[in-house]
Design a protein around this motif. Structure first.
Motif, short mmCIF file in Angstrom:
data_model
loop_
_atom_site.label_atom_id
_atom_site.label_comp_id
_atom_site.label_asym_id
_atom_site.label_seq_id
_atom_site.Cartn_x
_atom_site.Cartn_y
_atom_site.Cartn_z
N ASP A 1 -10.97 2.01 6.86
CA ASP A 1 -12.36 1.85 7.36
C ASP A 1 -12.79 2.58 8.82
N GLU B 1 -12.74 -4.09 12.59
CA GLU B 1 -11.51 -3.50 11.95
C GLU B 1 -10.60 -3.10 13.28
N TRP C 1 -7.79 3.36 -4.63
CA TRP C 1 -9.06 2.80 -3.85
C TRP C 1 -10.44 2.78 -4.95
N GLY D 1 -6.14 -1.09 4.78
CA GLY D 1 -7.49 -1.27 4.38
C GLY D 1 -8.43 -0.94 5.47
N ASP D 2 -7.98 -1.95 6.43
CA ASP D 2 -8.82 -1.66 8.01
C ASP D 2 -8.70 -0.28 8.69
N THR E 1 -2.60 0.56 -4.18
CA THR E 1 -1.82 -0.82 -3.92
C THR E 1 -1.08 -1.32 -5.36
N THR F 1 0.90 -1.18 0.03
CA THR F 1 0.12 0.18 0.02
C THR F 1 0.86 1.24 0.19
#
Length: 369
Positions: A312, A278, A221, A308-309, A207, A198
């Motif tokens: 979010d 998450e 994204w 990613g987590d 990514t 990332t």
């Protein structure tokens, strides 16, 4: 009659032997794959069946075509064509075998290793090694094909004599290409960026999807692809969020009124984190980091297992805390004063000069005209 049947017998025999040998090799590899399911090498080598058959068929035809006594005037042309096909098929088979070996090594390591960073690094290196090997084999095959022509053998000496000058000219002309080539090798073995990392480049978060010898592709994204030369990553700074450990720490900032319930926000933040998947439960926190004459600035700190987590989780914390403040403590949201406070209005009225009294109904006083 015999002259007409000879080519048919030779070609039929060669094709039959090729098919039989291909089936034997395929069954052998299938049996080896059944005995050793822990390694995918034998299964991957089965992909080499077609180039193997083409190579065997061409080699046998190349060795037996002289026995066919037909169209003698075209014998040299047929032999030349079979030689070219044999060189190309051999190069094809070599690349397939090398690809099977590298893919098998990567698959075996990825199956037993739990280090995601090392797996991505090996994947990047194996991909670039395959591309370099394919390019080298292709160049050798093309050069071998060219040198099968007598004219190319004649000019070979002069070409080698002028190779130094040609190399200098080609190096100057292809300076950018060569720079990207060496940058690709540096990326592969320098471990600065890997497939699956990332990264943030030119303000874009995404990514790394593909790395070649000349360019690198980043998937953002929103499913866009940013393609840039690999020399960018060796000459300019960029953010790599996956280097080393994939775990990340994120922050969420709030600008609130001085009356905001900070302790209540801490309790609510912990409740939100405990209800989300998450959060990896490594750390969290909420502190006041700055004040201004009108607001205070709070920073919420959260952790997650990957980029990613963490993205979010930051969105979830920001949304739910603001909604909680709006419903439970609306006074804590920042406000802009558009009128004077009551005490300030009273003080201003007290400081205003009193009007002059009217004199016994004789008309307006001085200044009232």
């Amino acid at each position: 009659m015999e002259g007409a049947l000879r080519p048919v017998l030779v070609v039929g025999t060669v094709v039959t032997l090729t098919v039989v040998l291909g089936l034997v090799v395929d069954r052998t590899l299938r049996a080896a794959d059944a005995r050793h399911p822990e390694t995918p090498l034998w299964h991957l080598l089965r992909r080499c069946r077609l180039p193997l058959q083409v190579t065997l068929c061409t080699a046998m035809l190349r060795g037996a075509y002289r026995t066919v006594r037909i169209a003698a005037e075209h014998r040299a042309t047929v032999g030349q064509g079979l030689t070219l096909v044999l060189i190309g098929a051999t190069a094809w088979l070599t690349v397939r075998v090398a690809t099977a070996v590298t893919d098998s090594s990567y698959a075996r390591y990825a199956a037993v290793s739990r280090d995601v960073a090392k797996i991505r690094r090996l994947r990047t290196q194996s991909t670039l090694i395959q591309r370099v090997f394919t390019a080298i084999v292709g160049v050798i095959a093309i050069a071998s094909m060219l040198f099968t022509f007598p004219a190319m053998r004649t000019v070979g000496a002069s070409m080698l004599a002028s190779a130094g000058i040609i190399g200098i000219v080609a190096g100057v002309a292809a300076q950018s290409t060569l720079g990207n080539l060496f940058a690709g090798l540096q990326i592969a073995f320098g471990d600065m960026v890997r497939i699956g990392d990332t990264v943030v480049v030119d303000g874009e978060w995404g990514t790394v999807e593909e790395i070649t010898l000349t360019f690198l592709s980043v998937r953002t994204w929103d499913e866009r692809r940013i393609t840039m030369p690999v020399s960018y990553f060796t000459s300019k700074p960029f953010e790599n969020w996956s280097r080393g450990d994939a775990r990340m720490t994120g922050t969420v900032f709030f600008h609130l009124d001085h009356s905001a319930p900070v302790d209540g926000m801490r309790k609510r933040l912990l409740e939100i984190l405990e209800q989300t998947q998450e959060w990896d439960r490594r750390a969290w926190g909420l502190v006041v980091i700055d004040t201004t004459p009108t607001t205070i600035q709070l920073r919420a700190l959260v952790t997650a297992k990957d980029a990613g987590d963490i993205f979010d989780l930051r969105c979830i914390v920001r949304e739910q805390l603001i909604d909680w403040l709006r419903c439970e403590h609306p006074y804590a949201l920042p406000r802009l004063s558009t009128s004077d406070a009551p005490g300030r209005r009273d003080a201003a009225r007290d400081r205003a000069p009193a009007p002059l009294p009217d004199t016994a109904g004789l008309g307006p006083g001085p200044g009232k005209r």
